[in-house]
Design a protein around this motif. Structure first.
Motif, short mmCIF file in Angstrom:
data_model
loop_
_atom_site.label_atom_id
_atom_site.label_comp_id
_atom_site.label_asym_id
_atom_site.label_seq_id
_atom_site.Cartn_x
_atom_site.Cartn_y
_atom_site.Cartn_z
N ASP A 70 11.87 -3.66 18.87
CA ASP A 70 10.50 -3.57 19.38
C ASP A 70 9.55 -3.04 18.31
N GLN B 258 7.07 -8.28 33.64
CA GLN B 258 7.85 -8.05 32.43
C GLN B 258 9.35 -8.12 32.74
N LYS C 211 6.39 -8.90 21.21
CA LYS C 211 7.41 -8.20 21.97
C LYS C 211 8.63 -9.11 22.05
N VAL D 16 3.84 -17.13 24.75
CA VAL D 16 5.28 -16.93 24.88
C VAL D 16 6.00 -18.07 24.16
N ARG E 229 1.99 -9.54 21.83
CA ARG E 229 1.85 -8.16 22.30
C ARG E 229 0.71 -8.00 23.31
N VAL F 7 7.04 -12.67 22.91
CA VAL F 7 5.81 -12.60 23.69
C VAL F 7 4.73 -11.93 22.85
N TRP G 102 1.90 -9.38 26.59
CA TRP G 102 2.88 -8.50 27.20
C TRP G 102 2.20 -7.30 27.88
N ASP G 103 1.21 -6.74 27.22
CA ASP G 103 0.54 -5.55 27.75
C ASP G 103 -0.24 -5.84 29.03
#
Length: 319
Positions: free
Chosen positions: A120, A238, A129, A74, A227, A225, A230-231
Motif C-alpha cells: 500500500d 472497498q 491502491k 480500476v 487512490r 484502484v 478508493w477514498d
C-alpha cells in the motif's frame, strides 16, 4: 453495457450510484483473462447491489498504467507492468527464478504478514491502491520455444516473451526480451515471437516445451484502484472490491489450468512430462536474478524495507 471512452470517471449517471471506468486485458470472454474481467465486474456489481457499476474502457495494452495515468478508476491484471514505475513492485508481482516465493507463501506474506501494508505504501507514492487477487502459478512453469534449448548459449540472439523482472534475466542470458501484447502463448510461439527463428521439419513447424521457466512460482494478480477513487468508496464498497478480486482470481486459475493443457496439445507435445531446463541455464539465471534483486533492494528506503520483509518470509519458508 455501453463502452465508455472518457479519459476518467464520469459523474454518477444515476443519482446515488457510482459509475467507475474499468480497464482489463482485451480478451474474449472464453479466454482466462476475459473470464477474469467478466467475473470481477459482475461479482462486484452484484455485491454492491448495482450501487456501483464498472464501465469497460477501450482496451489498452497496459492496464496498470491506465490507472496510474488517470485513464481509468480500476484495472485488473498481472503486476509485472508496475515494475516500470518502481522496481520494488517486482516483489509483489513475483520474483524470478530461485528468488521467488511459492504461491502459498507469497499469499501468506501479503495477506497475513506486513506485505499488504508496505505494498500500500509503495502504491500510495504512485496514487494507487493495490488489492491482492491471488497468485497464479500457471503460465509460469514452462518455456515454449521454437528452438531446442540445450544450454545457456542457445539463448544468444533469441527473442523471448518476458515481462517484469524476467526481462532482466533473459537479457542477462543474451536474449532479447519482448512483450507479447496478446498474452497468447500459442500465437506467440507459432508466429515466432518467442524465439529467434522457427524450427522446421518436413514443412511443419515444431515447438519445444521445457519445464521450469523463469517464474517457477507464478505471478501475482492484482486489482489496482486509483487512490482518489478508493477514498470515495464506502468501507462496504472497498470490502466488496476485495471479495470480487478473489472470486475473479479463482475463476482465472481454473481457466488458466485448462489453457496450459491446451498450449501443450497445440504444440504437439506427446510426452506426459517435458524435459527440464538445462542446469547451466538455471544456474546462470539464478545468479542474474540474485544480482537484479540485490540491486533493487538498494534503490531506496522503501525497497530496503520490502526486501527485509520478503527475506523474512523466505526464512520462515525454509524453517
Amino acid at each position: 453495457m455501453p463502452v465508455v471512452t472518457t479519459a476518467f470517471a464520469s459523474p454518477a449517471i444515476i443519482p446515488g450510484r457510482k459509475d467507475l471506468i474499468f480497464s482489463a486485458p482485451a480478451r474474449p470472454q472464453h479466454d482466462a483473462f476475459g473470464r477474469m474481467e467478466y467475473v470481477f465486474r459482475h461479482t462486484y456489481e452484484k455485491l454492491t447491489n448495482a450501487h456501483t457499476q464498472l464501465h469497460i474502457a477501450e482496451p489498452m495494452a497496459d492496464t496498470y498504467t491506465d490507472v496510474v495515468d488517470g485513464c481509468c478508476d480500476v484495472a485488473i491484471g498481472f503486476m509485472h507492468a508496475a515494475v516500470t514505475q518502481h522496481p520494488a513492485f517486482g516483489y509483489f508481482a513475483g520474483l524470478p527464478c530461485s528468488m521467488g516465493l511459492p504461491s502459498a507463501r507469497q499469499t501468506a506474506w501479503i495477506n497475513s504478514g506486513d506485505g499488504q501494508e508496505i505494498w500500500d505504501q509503495l502504491g500510495f507514492e504512485l496514487g494507487i491502491k493495490p488489492l491482492f487477487a491471488g497468485n497464479v502459478a500457471t503460465h509460469a512453469v514452462a518455456l515454449h520455444s521454437r528452438r531446442m534449448i540445450c544450454g545457456a548459449t542457445h539463448f544468444q540472439n533469441m527473442r523471448v516473451q518476458a515481462n517484469g523482472l524476467v526481462r532482466d534475466v533473459v537479457a542477462g542470458l543474451g536474449a532479447t526480451p519482448v512483450i507479447n501484447e496478446t498474452e497468447d502463448e500459442i500465437d506467440a510461439v507459432q508466429s515466432g515471437t518467442s524465439a529467434s527463428r522457427p524450427a522446421v521439419d518436413g514443412g511443419k513447424s515444431q515447438a519445444h516445451v521445457i519445464s521450469g521457466g523463469f517464474l517457477p512460482h507464478g505471478s501475482t494478480l492484482a486489482v489496482s484502484v486509483h487512490r482518489k477513487t478508493w477514498d470515495r468508496l464506502s468501507r462496504f464498497e472497498q470490502q466488496a472490491m476485495h471479495m470480487a478480486a478473489r472470486v475473479a482470481a479463482a475463476s482465472f486459475t481454473n481457466f488458466a489450468n485448462s489453457k496450459d493443457r491446451a498450449v501443450v496439445t497445440a504444440l504437439g507435445v506427446r510426452t506426459p512430462s517435458a524435459p527440464k531446463m538445462p542446469l547451466d541455464v538455471m544456474v546462470a539465471a539464478n545468479r542474474i536474478a540474485e544480482a537484479v534483486v540485490a540491486d533493487i533492494a538498494s534503490t531506496d528506503q522503501i525497497s530496503a524495507r520490502i526486501n527485509s520483509s520478503y527475506l523474512a518470509a523466505r526464512s520462515r519458508q525454509q524453517i
